[in-house]
Design a protein around this motif. Sequence first.
Motif, short mmCIF file in Angstrom:
data_model
loop_
_atom_site.label_atom_id
_atom_site.label_comp_id
_atom_site.label_asym_id
_atom_site.label_seq_id
_atom_site.Cartn_x
_atom_site.Cartn_y
_atom_site.Cartn_z
N LYS A 72 0.82 -1.22 0.00
CA LYS A 72 0.00 0.00 0.00
C LYS A 72 0.85 1.27 0.00
N LEU A 73 2.14 1.14 0.20
CA LEU A 73 3.00 2.31 0.32
C LEU A 73 3.83 2.49 -0.95
N PRO A 74 3.59 3.55 -1.72
CA PRO A 74 4.34 3.74 -2.97
C PRO A 74 5.70 4.41 -2.74
N TRP A 75 6.53 3.75 -1.98
CA TRP A 75 7.87 4.24 -1.69
C TRP A 75 8.90 3.23 -2.19
N SER A 76 10.09 3.72 -2.50
CA SER A 76 11.27 2.88 -2.69
C SER A 76 12.03 2.95 -1.36
N PHE A 77 12.45 1.81 -0.84
CA PHE A 77 13.10 1.79 0.47
C PHE A 77 14.08 0.63 0.52
N SER A 104 1.92 12.72 -4.08
CA SER A 104 1.39 13.41 -2.89
C SER A 104 2.21 13.02 -1.67
N ALA A 105 2.13 13.83 -0.64
CA ALA A 105 2.84 13.55 0.61
C ALA A 105 2.23 12.34 1.29
N ILE A 106 3.08 11.50 1.84
CA ILE A 106 2.62 10.28 2.52
C ILE A 106 3.43 10.11 3.81
N VAL A 107 2.74 9.63 4.84
CA VAL A 107 3.38 9.34 6.11
C VAL A 107 3.55 7.82 6.21
N GLY A 108 4.76 7.39 6.54
CA GLY A 108 5.05 5.97 6.70
C GLY A 108 5.59 5.67 8.08
N SER A 109 5.35 4.47 8.55
CA SER A 109 5.87 4.00 9.84
C SER A 109 6.63 2.71 9.60
N ALA A 110 7.81 2.61 10.19
CA ALA A 110 8.66 1.43 10.01
C ALA A 110 8.57 0.50 11.20
N THR A 111 8.52 -0.78 10.91
CA THR A 111 8.52 -1.80 11.95
C THR A 111 9.83 -2.57 11.85
N PRO A 112 10.64 -2.56 12.92
CA PRO A 112 11.92 -3.28 12.87
C PRO A 112 11.78 -4.73 13.31
N SER A 113 12.71 -5.54 12.87
CA SER A 113 12.84 -6.89 13.40
C SER A 113 14.32 -7.26 13.37
N LEU A 136 7.21 11.94 3.87
CA LEU A 136 7.95 12.27 2.66
C LEU A 136 7.00 12.99 1.71
N GLU A 137 7.42 14.15 1.25
CA GLU A 137 6.64 14.89 0.26
C GLU A 137 6.71 14.16 -1.08
N ALA A 138 5.85 14.52 -2.01
CA ALA A 138 5.84 13.89 -3.33
C ALA A 138 7.22 13.99 -3.96
N GLY A 139 7.79 12.86 -4.36
CA GLY A 139 9.10 12.84 -5.01
C GLY A 139 10.28 13.04 -4.09
N GLU A 140 10.07 13.21 -2.79
CA GLU A 140 11.17 13.46 -1.86
C GLU A 140 12.00 12.21 -1.62
N THR A 141 13.31 12.41 -1.50
CA THR A 141 14.26 11.35 -1.17
C THR A 141 14.94 11.70 0.14
N ARG A 142 15.18 10.69 0.96
CA ARG A 142 15.83 10.94 2.25
C ARG A 142 16.68 9.74 2.64
N ASP A 143 17.86 10.01 3.20
CA ASP A 143 18.68 8.97 3.83
C ASP A 143 18.41 9.06 5.33
#
Length: 190
Positions: A72-77, A104-113, A136-143
Amino acid sequence: MSARRTDVLKLVGIAVAAFAFTFSLVPMYRIACEKVFGIRLDNTAAAVPAGAPAPVPGRVVTVEFDGSVNSKLPWSFHPNQTRMQVRVGEQYETTYYAHNDSDSAIVGSATPSVAPARASGYFQKTECFCFTAQTLEAGETRDMPVRFIIDPALPPEVNTVTLSYTFFKNDFATERLSQAAPAATPLAAR
């Protein structure tokens, strides 16, 4: 008068119950993080079981990194580095790459294991993007950085530890973000 008194007592009871529930959230959060997700919230060493071998000073362990996104999350990660040799007891840092592929801007939450499961109590994250939701805003990249320490008490048979994250779309926070954006537009137009 009696009905009014009963209503007041009910309200006081509800307020006390709400306070007690709120007060218990911190210990419940700590338990959930440590037992379910394997995240240690304190910076103390893990308890070494009686009869366990003493930690080896200067021991080197391989840490592997993995990352994925929910459909459901249109991100590259993905991790910027897939493997690292670390000395137990020393702090290290790595980064994960994230890019919002949507318009569009999307909020994501990461679950670690952490794998193997017996290593999770010895893998201590001191800083992590997983501690808070990420916008992350539309098209935004972050490390995004992760700082960690492998506890020297890591069982001697564990030589490789895998840190994996799965990013999920935070529907509630994304919806709030999209509702707040149109309200800000008229003010900017003035």
